[in-house]
Design a protein around this motif. Sequence first.
Motif, PDB file in Angstrom:
ATOM      1  N   LYS A 366      18.838  30.393   7.407  1.00 21.18           N
ATOM      2  CA  LYS A 366      20.316  30.543   7.975  1.00 21.18           C
ATOM      3  C   LYS A 366      21.333  30.002   7.032  1.00 21.18           C
ATOM      4  CE  LYS A 366      22.067  28.175  11.242  1.00 21.18           C
ATOM      5  NZ  LYS A 366      23.174  27.192  10.312  1.00 21.18           N
ATOM      6  N   PRO A 367      22.571  30.604   6.931  1.00 16.64           N
ATOM      7  CA  PRO A 367      23.540  30.135   6.236  1.00 16.64           C
ATOM      8  C   PRO A 367      24.182  28.862   6.697  1.00 16.64           C
ATOM      9  CG  PRO A 367      23.853  32.344   6.358  1.00 16.64           C
ATOM     10  CD  PRO A 367      22.780  31.917   7.231  1.00 16.64           C
ATOM     11  N   PHE A 368      24.656  27.772   5.901  1.00 20.71           N
ATOM     12  CA  PHE A 368      25.198  26.550   6.435  1.00 20.71           C
ATOM     13  C   PHE A 368      26.088  26.072   5.494  1.00 20.71           C
ATOM     14  CE2 PHE A 368      22.578  24.255   3.380  1.00 20.71           C
ATOM     15  CZ  PHE A 368      23.116  23.038   3.443  1.00 20.71           C
ATOM     16  N   GLY A 369      27.091  25.057   6.198  1.00 22.73           N
ATOM     17  CA  GLY A 369      27.581  24.295   5.176  1.00 22.73           C
ATOM     18  C   GLY A 369      29.191  24.612   4.795  1.00 22.73           C
ATOM     19  N   SER A 370      29.756  25.685   5.691  1.00 23.28           N
ATOM     20  CA  SER A 370      31.208  25.843   5.065  1.00 23.28           C
ATOM     21  C   SER A 370      31.810  26.378   6.469  1.00 23.28           C
ATOM     22  CB  SER A 370      31.294  27.014   4.232  1.00 23.28           C
ATOM     23  OG  SER A 370      32.531  27.009   3.792  1.00 23.28           O
ATOM     24  N   ARG A 371      33.005  27.067   6.449  1.00 23.20           N
ATOM     25  CA  ARG A 371      33.676  27.516   7.586  1.00 23.20           C
ATOM     26  C   ARG A 371      34.533  28.565   7.681  1.00 23.20           C
ATOM     27  NH1 ARG A 371      34.752  22.864   5.511  1.00 23.20           N
ATOM     28  NH2 ARG A 371      36.816  23.650   4.680  1.00 23.20           N
ATOM     29  N   ILE A 372      34.433  29.344   8.731  1.00 25.66           N
ATOM     30  CA  ILE A 372      35.109  30.607   8.687  1.00 25.66           C
ATOM     31  C   ILE A 372      36.416  30.432   9.163  1.00 25.66           C
ATOM     32  CG2 ILE A 372      35.413  32.850   9.908  1.00 25.66           C
ATOM     33  CD1 ILE A 372      33.069  32.690   8.121  1.00 25.66           C
ATOM     34  N   GLY A 373      36.791  29.334  10.235  1.00 21.73           N
ATOM     35  CA  GLY A 373      38.090  29.132  10.671  1.00 21.73           C
ATOM     36  C   GLY A 373      37.835  28.056  11.763  1.00 21.73           C
ATOM     37  N   PRO A 374      38.960  27.652  12.303  1.00 15.84           N
ATOM     38  CA  PRO A 374      38.882  26.618  13.560  1.00 15.84           C
ATOM     39  C   PRO A 374      38.774  27.544  14.733  1.00 15.84           C
ATOM     40  CG  PRO A 374      41.066  27.090  12.882  1.00 15.84           C
ATOM     41  CD  PRO A 374      40.428  27.888  11.892  1.00 15.84           C
ATOM     42  N   PRO A 375      38.185  26.861  15.621  1.00 20.80           N
ATOM     43  CA  PRO A 375      38.231  27.297  17.092  1.00 20.80           C
ATOM     44  C   PRO A 375      39.717  27.378  17.808  1.00 20.80           C
ATOM     45  CG  PRO A 375      37.690  24.922  17.121  1.00 20.80           C
ATOM     46  CD  PRO A 375      37.831  25.039  15.650  1.00 20.80           C
ATOM     47  N   ILE A 376      39.761  27.945  18.850  1.00 15.18           N
ATOM     48  CA  ILE A 376      41.165  28.527  19.300  1.00 15.18           C
ATOM     49  C   ILE A 376      42.149  27.348  19.504  1.00 15.18           C
ATOM     50  CG2 ILE A 376      40.111  28.914  21.488  1.00 15.18           C
ATOM     51  CD1 ILE A 376      41.985  31.352  21.838  1.00 15.18           C
ATOM     52  N   GLU A 377      41.700  26.248  19.821  1.00  6.94           N
ATOM     53  CA  GLU A 377      42.394  25.358  20.366  1.00  6.94           C
ATOM     54  C   GLU A 377      42.788  24.267  19.107  1.00  6.94           C
ATOM     55  OE1 GLU A 377      38.204  23.861  20.861  1.00  6.94           O
ATOM     56  OE2 GLU A 377      39.249  25.700  21.206  1.00  6.94           O
ATOM     57  N   ALA A 378      42.211  24.657  17.845  1.00 12.69           N
ATOM     58  CA  ALA A 378      42.331  23.574  16.814  1.00 12.69           C
ATOM     59  C   ALA A 378      43.981  23.496  16.476  1.00 12.69           C
ATOM     60  CB  ALA A 378      41.744  24.122  15.638  1.00 12.69           C
ATOM     61  N   ASP A 379      44.519  24.698  16.165  1.00 11.40           N
ATOM     62  CA  ASP A 379      45.878  24.684  15.539  1.00 11.40           C
ATOM     63  C   ASP A 379      47.050  24.564  16.839  1.00 11.40           C
ATOM     64  OD1 ASP A 379      48.398  24.902  14.633  1.00 11.40           O
ATOM     65  OD2 ASP A 379      47.823  26.330  13.024  1.00 11.40           O
ATOM     66  N   ILE A 380      47.218  23.371  17.352  1.00 12.13           N
ATOM     67  CA  ILE A 380      47.858  23.029  18.438  1.00 12.13           C
ATOM     68  C   ILE A 380      49.403  23.612  18.549  1.00 12.13           C
ATOM     69  CG2 ILE A 380      46.631  21.073  19.093  1.00 12.13           C
ATOM     70  CD1 ILE A 380      48.940  19.405  18.116  1.00 12.13           C
ATOM     71  N   LEU A 381      49.947  24.124  17.314  1.00 10.67           N
ATOM     72  CA  LEU A 381      51.153  24.674  17.239  1.00 10.67           C
ATOM     73  C   LEU A 381      51.525  26.127  17.220  1.00 10.67           C
ATOM     74  CD1 LEU A 381      52.876  21.991  14.640  1.00 10.67           C
ATOM     75  CD2 LEU A 381      52.911  22.020  17.283  1.00 10.67           C
ATOM     76  N   ALA A 382      50.197  26.817  16.731  1.00 11.17           N
ATOM     77  CA  ALA A 382      50.266  28.283  16.640  1.00 11.17           C
ATOM     78  C   ALA A 382      50.415  28.944  18.185  1.00 11.17           C
ATOM     79  CB  ALA A 382      49.076  28.791  15.997  1.00 11.17           C
ATOM     80  N   ALA A 391      52.147  26.649  25.884  1.00  9.75           N
ATOM     81  CA  ALA A 391      52.836  28.044  26.431  1.00  9.75           C
ATOM     82  C   ALA A 391      53.910  28.394  25.611  1.00  9.75           C
ATOM     83  CB  ALA A 391      53.338  28.129  27.862  1.00  9.75           C
ATOM     84  N   SER A 392      54.130  27.619  24.453  1.00 14.14           N
ATOM     85  CA  SER A 392      55.258  27.793  23.314  1.00 14.14           C
ATOM     86  C   SER A 392      54.996  29.052  22.693  1.00 14.14           C
ATOM     87  CB  SER A 392      55.323  26.864  22.462  1.00 14.14           C
ATOM     88  OG  SER A 392      56.032  27.044  21.362  1.00 14.14           O
ATOM     89  N   ARG A 393      56.246  29.739  22.345  1.00 14.54           N
ATOM     90  CA  ARG A 393      56.182  31.095  21.749  1.00 14.54           C
ATOM     91  C   ARG A 393      56.688  30.986  20.420  1.00 14.54           C
ATOM     92  NH1 ARG A 393      54.767  35.578  24.982  1.00 14.54           N
ATOM     93  NH2 ARG A 393      55.921  36.822  23.530  1.00 14.54           N
ATOM     94  N   ILE A 394      57.050  29.779  19.933  1.00 12.99           N
ATOM     95  CA  ILE A 394      57.714  29.489  18.853  1.00 12.99           C
ATOM     96  C   ILE A 394      56.543  29.787  17.612  1.00 12.99           C
ATOM     97  CG2 ILE A 394      58.705  27.785  17.110  1.00 12.99           C
ATOM     98  CD1 ILE A 394      59.990  26.696  19.671  1.00 12.99           C
ATOM     99  N   LEU A 395      57.144  30.578  16.497  1.00 11.14           N
ATOM    100  CA  LEU A 395      56.401  30.592  15.315  1.00 11.14           C
ATOM    101  C   LEU A 395      56.040  29.366  14.743  1.00 11.14           C
ATOM    102  CD1 LEU A 395      57.371  34.261  14.236  1.00 11.14           C
ATOM    103  CD2 LEU A 395      54.933  33.703  14.923  1.00 11.14           C
ATOM    104  N   ASN A 396      54.879  28.670  14.593  1.00  9.14           N
ATOM    105  CA  ASN A 396      54.582  27.730  13.926  1.00  9.14           C
ATOM    106  C   ASN A 396      53.263  27.413  13.503  1.00  9.14           C
ATOM    107  OD1 ASN A 396      55.286  25.150  12.699  1.00  9.14           O
ATOM    108  ND2 ASN A 396      55.946  24.416  14.711  1.00  9.14           N
ATOM    109  N   PHE A 397      52.939  26.592  12.787  1.00  9.67           N
ATOM    110  CA  PHE A 397      51.490  26.143  12.519  1.00  9.67           C
ATOM    111  C   PHE A 397      51.378  24.726  12.039  1.00  9.67           C
ATOM    112  CE2 PHE A 397      53.590  27.288   8.283  1.00  9.67           C
ATOM    113  CZ  PHE A 397      53.226  26.320   7.616  1.00  9.67           C
ATOM    114  N   SER A 398      50.236  24.312  12.370  1.00  9.52           N
ATOM    115  CA  SER A 398      49.761  22.872  11.887  1.00  9.52           C
ATOM    116  C   SER A 398      49.671  22.743  10.540  1.00  9.52           C
ATOM    117  CB  SER A 398      48.622  22.376  12.670  1.00  9.52           C
ATOM    118  OG  SER A 398      48.769  22.587  14.167  1.00  9.52           O
ATOM    119  N   VAL A 399      50.468  21.687   9.858  1.00 13.50           N
ATOM    120  CA  VAL A 399      50.275  21.282   8.569  1.00 13.50           C
ATOM    121  C   VAL A 399      49.177  20.247   8.238  1.00 13.50           C
ATOM    122  CG1 VAL A 399      51.502  20.339   6.534  1.00 13.50           C
ATOM    123  CG2 VAL A 399      52.715  21.679   8.467  1.00 13.50           C
ATOM    124  N   VAL A 400      49.036  19.348   9.361  1.00 14.54           N
ATOM    125  CA  VAL A 400      47.998  18.278   9.331  1.00 14.54           C
ATOM    126  C   VAL A 400      47.043  18.360  10.682  1.00 14.54           C
ATOM    127  CG1 VAL A 400      49.065  16.811   7.627  1.00 14.54           C
ATOM    128  CG2 VAL A 400      49.566  16.505   9.935  1.00 14.54           C
TER     129      VAL A 400
END
Length: 629
Positions: A366-382, A391-400
């Motif tokens: 099996k492949p291992f060791g990298s990432r496709i992307g975060p789980p849905i709850e990871a970016d708390i600002l998107a 429930a925020s609808r503001i276009l934003n993204f987490s920097v850290v």
Amino acid sequence: MDMGRGNDRGLSRPAGLQAGRRLHDQTGQVAILFALVFTFMFVLFAFVVDFAHLVNAKMNLQIAADMAAYSGASQQARVLNRLGMVNYRLRQNLKELSMRVNVTHLRHNLRFPRGPQFVNGGLNQTSQVEMFVCQQAHGYRALSGLIYDNTTNLCKNASPSGPGLPPIVVPPVIAKFDPFAIAIQAQIKRIQQASDQECNAGAVDNRRLSEYLAASYAQRSRFYLQQANSIVEYMNGVSAETDGNGSQHAIVRTAFETARRNLSLSNNNDDFRLEILQPEGGRYVSIEPLTLAASIFYINFAAQGGSCVGLAGAHDTNDIIGGFSKTQEILTWFGVKAISKPRLFFMPNKWAEAAFPEMSAYAVAKPFGSRIGPPIEADILAPVANRPGNASRILNFSVVPNDRTGMQSSKLMAFYDALHPFNGVGNPEGRRERGWPVPRPGGPSPAAIEAIRSPTMFDAVFYSIFPDVGNNANTDYLEPSFAQALYPEFMQSFDKNGNQINTPQPPVQPYFQGNGIVNGVIQGFNAVDAGGGYAGYVTEGPSAHSVTGAQSLGISALNGDPNDFGFATPEQIHSGWAPAGQPGRIGYSVNFVGMDSLVRSIRVRRSDGSQGPIDNPPTGDDDLQQVIH
């Protein structure tokens, strides 16, 4: 009588001849015994040799199966790398839209933290700027053709938090017989009408720009999601390939050729078969799109009572894809069953088939060791749709990680503002051809666009990021030769100057097919960007997704560190899976997996947060059922 006895003595044989005869009889008996023993010993020897040969054939068959599984999983790893790259392009799409909404079209608003002030702000300091798209400022040419005066800034002076512009009052004419008073009234009325025209034109422009931004970036995101789905469909197409012999699927074909070339002469015959173990449900990989539920807020100017008043307007969008996450319940693996009837040295084929009908060997990797992307709850600002706790609808993204401000940090907003073109004038112009960070055909991308595409610390933690190679590698990344060798094949990419990057010749033929994919190459997306006055504004050119580090932006010259603004350093970008004390690396590698572990022991984090078995264990083989039970 004596003569008779004499004759008998004359006819008698010597004693030596009698002994020789007895010796000759004994020699014949030993030869017969030796022939019988030799035959038995020869059969025993042949059996021992064939048995040893059989053990060797079994070991060889297992090695061939192991190599087939490893090569198939290696192909899967390469495909997952491409999937990760497409996901980061979706991430860049979200970041670019967020910058345009939160910086590019807010720079003229009230209390916007202008660029020269950014060194004094903190990353966690939230700006109090009015977060409404507005483009009417300082000589702006409206879509209607109306040209604003250079001193005009409706965005700041008619903001939603203020009372609006001072009303233009048309005085009544008391002395109707006075032509001078009538002329003054008519002139003021014309000024009021022109002001109302500017106000109404500004409202239309802001609304149309908001609608255009939502539509064009949604079109981009749908294109990249389609590419991702094509990659997933290609990977899962292996589930229809049960027999590796003669398969035309590149992953299966690679695995079969690897097995065949590792077979010994006794195994490499017409009876050799390579069966592909099938996952339950037919999926080797599954992705979950992250659909945004966002609103683009704009200043909806309204002419009221002779004044231009800024009202709050909003354009809702629910079809922009902000990325996707890999479904953890669906584990990516590649398993084979190698089957052979070895040809033995001494044993006739009929005897061999009766005693040893066939041998089989199982192998999984099996492949291992990298990432496709975060789980849905990871970016708390998107503004992800249906996400619990936000429930925020503001276009934003987490920097850290665990960010609380994102693009609304005063320091970050001011930094992007400082990178926008034409900031040398006292009042930056709002007109599209002068104040917008539009990629210039044949020229380098503006610094603001280059910055928003640079990986942040959040990106480095949750995404596999493939840096541009070529001209950018020696200055931006720690391991240019490694990045050059690992850069995904058949993925067109370009440096920040729009020059195509020449990646190494792939070791296998192209195997991606689908919309936007020609001869296995995932093409850069050339958007049809004729959105009524905004032509060329979000068109993707060759360098639309160049990935270079923020080190080239001159942050150190401004007494700052890239981490101070949330940008990832090369070490962080390469930290996907690195042994302790070793330089970071990029992309997937491959591990062997025990069959018992795959069907019984492996536990994954499920979508609801619980731990459980994978949803796609190998199925359809009786031997696997015996392993399970």
